[in-house]
Motif scaffolding. Sequence first.
Motif: not given
Lengths: 405, 405
Positions: A155-167, A190-195
Amino acid sequence: MKRPKIVVLGAGYGGLMTVTRLQKQLSNNEADIVLVNKNDYHYETTWLHEASAGTLHHDKVRYDISSVIDKSKVEFIQATALKVDHQAKKVQLDNGELSYDYLVISLGGASETFGIQGLDKYAFSISNVNAARQIREHIEYQFATYKVEAEKKSERLTIVVGGAGFTGIEFLGELGNRIPQLCKEYDIDQKLVRVVCVEAAPSALPGFDPELVKYAMANLEKKGIEFMIGTAIKEATPEGIIVAKGETETEEIKAATVVWAAGVRGNPIIEASEIENMRGRVKVEADLRAPGFTDLFVIGDCSLVINEAINRPYPPTAQIAMQQGELVAANITKLVKGDTNLNTFAFDNKGTVCSLGDDDAIGVVFGKKVTGTKASFMKKMVDNRALFMVGGIPLTMKKGKFNLL
Amino acid sequence: MKRPKIVVLGAGYGGLMTVTRLQKQLSNNEADIVLVNKNDYHYETTWLHEASAGTLHHDKVRYDISSVIDKSKVEFIQATALKVDHQAKKVQLDNGELSYDYLVISLGGASETFGIQGLDKYAFSISNVNAARQIREHIEYQFATYKVEAEKKSERLTIVVGGAGFTGIEFLGELGNRIPQLCKEYDIDQKLVRVVCVEAAPSALPGFDPELVKYAMANLEKKGIEFMIGTAIKEATPEGIIVAKGETETEEIKAATVVWAAGVRGNPIIEASEIENMRGRVKVEADLRAPGFTDLFVIGDCSLVINEAINRPYPPTAQIAMQQGELVAANITKLVKGDTNLNTFAFDNKGTVCSLGDDDAIGVVFGKKVTGTKASFMKKMVDNRALFMVGGIPLTMKKGKFNLL
């Protein structure tokens, strides 16, 4: 005869446009102009997603206020404005008090978490230079730590972005380009990384042309971004987020980094000052004064201007804030000169370009759809124009984006 | 006739010197040479303090092993060596097993915490590229976070360095130069930053000329480093460290970053393989074989060579490891060629230079004391020499230090 005192709160797009116009339009004898800002620098709010991803250094995203104001005409006070006492015509600052004859509130917005539990505590928000730097460093630190720990936490390599608006989308575009660099920097596959982008609405970029939205999502997916559209975040936790799955179920997404990029509300000063508002935003009159006031203007993220065509508010953007700043400067100049016949505001929408990283973008400019490097070029021109409007050619040359593809 | 198989464990200073000499001295028909290393790169252990402070990028500190070995003669296996079964003449790797006729253990040391509670858990150790990157990012993340948090935790800006030996002092020198950069990067007043060196011994740099030690401490203090000499760390905690104060009292130093730079012991493989040792180090014979072995050489941090003049072991350095590597290569070449009259090792101390940042150093070179830019220049020449010895002019040109003052 006493000179009227004009106080402008905030050196964002709207505030700086107001001040730089006022200093041209009024002589020293006609008015005292005071600009109040928390930092001694202005930052490009619309570029913060780049500093947050680490694709653009934050010093490229900001410039000294002293470099664009005429110090013989404008007094700059570095302070945080806390409250307006409109009865007494005074502003409470964290380090003093300031009286005014005309006040412009151009303070920018605050993150809106819609009451979702844990977001304010466990999620980052791309809100200013300090926050952007922390997001950048937080992500890097997770990558560095992953490489060291004996028991790898994916999970260190997982980034969650909340919101698919402009920003959200613009930040994802930068991450798409940044992740390969980070993997190289920290020797990580890179296969270990999740966005993962989680958006509650049924579509990304609501209000955008569906064809452009499809283009954007496809290109971001090519860069490894996952989308969970129509999925609501129920809670943010120290371990990641909980999302809704169907009607009753939930699912946990473990992530060391959660960036909330979904909501903006007005500055807390509006509510603290008991000015009529909707979620911190003031539905301003046509002359951009707050309803019931003759001496108080509100522009930028704290203002609400209705798009009559669809009977919904215009989204708060740099473009509208700058146009408001120009109009407020003209109106205050009129008032100072004794003319009470003020101009009224009409938003002149020149179009919108949403970047998908340094090398790609989508947009509608003067009514025409654009994508790819052409749109990316236009985005950079939009960014450079904002610099030019405030600081002319010298500032544009110094801080502009000329890495044209 | 079967060719003897020479296995070299570790591609540090000693291992690479052994392999690069062997590949020159032996033909393909005479022996099989295998090099085993955890990473596919070599790193300069003596430069890691720079990568840790963030004053030198870690890619400058490492180079691909494939760039210095002759692939027609040397087989490279990327693996971690776990244990030597000297009865069966086999090495257990994390991904297999390897038999040998001659074995060279040149695996480098491990951090020695002398049983001080919490150090292994809460302190960083400048032990390899991964660790160096994490220290760099950890410090940056503390600075970035300090700038964001509403309630400022001053300990985020405090760095404790445990140990004023060679590594500790060199790291402090880099921090002295790095802190002003970090303060600029994160808009932090340098007066808020504390760097404290805690050393249990009655002096910094034990064994160094007292005049030079005085020079080093004075110059580091000028850069804002605080020294607590003759002060023992009793414990490391999540909040910082506890140090002894007088006979019975203790004192807490709150610090978000604690770097332990005080002790080195041999590689755990020595103890795991039941080879006679003292804290993981083997007191080798004059020909650098482990006592009682005809086929097993130990060099570098895992070996112990007594300085007869003072009847104490030489400190483990790159210089001694490289000289050992040269000798081991010569001795194995002899054995392969049927000559059992092996050479004996005598350390030729060319001197020692301790850097105090990029721009300052102290040292004794060919018996003469040097300080300042002259010593700093010599330090860089020492670093470049290590590159030259292994990879000749091409490697020196690529990775050498030529930012001469």
